[in-house]
Every structure is written in C-alpha cells, then in structure tokens.
Design a protein around this motif. Structure first.
Motif, PDB file in Angstrom:
ATOM      1  N   LEU A  21      27.761  37.167  56.379  1.00 60.35           N
ATOM      2  CA  LEU A  21      29.487  38.285  55.941  1.00 60.35           C
ATOM      3  C   LEU A  21      29.202  38.593  54.618  1.00 60.35           C
ATOM      4  CD1 LEU A  21      31.577  34.834  56.833  1.00 60.35           C
ATOM      5  CD2 LEU A  21      31.471  36.613  58.408  1.00 60.35           C
ATOM      6  N   GLU A  25      33.380  37.681  51.448  1.00 62.83           N
ATOM      7  CA  GLU A  25      34.388  36.196  51.764  1.00 62.83           C
ATOM      8  C   GLU A  25      33.610  35.547  52.102  1.00 62.83           C
ATOM      9  OE1 GLU A  25      34.864  36.622  56.268  1.00 62.83           O
ATOM     10  OE2 GLU A  25      34.862  38.851  55.377  1.00 62.83           O
ATOM     11  N   GLN A  26      31.813  35.434  51.588  1.00 64.65           N
ATOM     12  CA  GLN A  26      31.716  33.747  51.894  1.00 64.65           C
ATOM     13  C   GLN A  26      32.322  32.583  50.607  1.00 64.65           C
ATOM     14  OE1 GLN A  26      27.099  33.731  51.795  1.00 64.65           O
ATOM     15  NE2 GLN A  26      27.240  35.183  52.653  1.00 64.65           N
TER      16      GLN A  26
END
Length: 112
Positions: A21, A25-26
C-alpha cells in the motif's frame, strides 16, 4: 485463575499486501490501529499478565540443524481468564483483526 497464551497470526501474503500500500495509507492504518490497540489493552488490563510483543522472522532449530522458517506467528500476549471461552472472547474486537491485516488470534491454555 487459568492462564492463556494468545498468539497473533498474519499470513505472509497479507503482510506483503499491506506493505504494498502507499506509505501514507500504511501510516494512517498504523496510527488508527495503535490507538485502538492501546484502548483494547486498557479495557482488558486486568486480564493481561504479560503484554508480550510482536516478533520478527523465525529461526527453527531441529535435529538436523538451524534453518530459516516461515510461519504466521507475529506476536503474543499472556492473559488470564475464567476459562478458554472467556479468554477467546477478549479478542473478538481486537485491532489485530479489525484494523490491521491479521488473520486471527490463537488462544491456548497453559497446561503446566
């Protein structure tokens, strides 16, 4: 009161998918998950005997020697509960399976 080992599991392919990702987003998932994890630990503090921790790559020792190994274990915790069902129910809403890409928490009693 009976003691239980809770082992967090995560499939290697789910880790890889998560790591693929975008970094932002992580980071967003990690930020939300860490807050929820801390809240879970606070709610269940009276049951937690050893906060354990997350673990890295596995080295297996056998009669044939020492080798690298792969398994789905990624962390552990030691808890106490009235019985196995009560111990398992503690993890129904755990962030490991509700926020992070963990696939389960194996809960087993200590027998010695």
């Amino acid at each position: 009161m009976p003691r239980f080992l809770a082992v967090y599991t995560m499939k290697p392919e789910d880790v890889a998918s998560f790591r693929s990702l975008p970094k932002a987003e992580q980071d967003a998932i990690d930020a939300a998950g860490v807050k929820k994890w801390a809240a879970w630990e606070e709610r269940n503090a009276s049951s937690i005997l050893d906060r354990g921790g997350m673990v890295g790559k596995t080295t297996r020792v056998t009669k044939e020697g020492v080798v690298n190994a792969v398994n789905s274990f990624c962390g552990y915790l030691v808890i106490e509960a009235e019985n196995a069902d009560a111990a398992a129910r503690l993890f129904e809403d755990h962030p490991h399976i509700t926020v992070f890409p963990g696939d389960g928490v194996d809960v087993m009693p200590f027998v010695t």
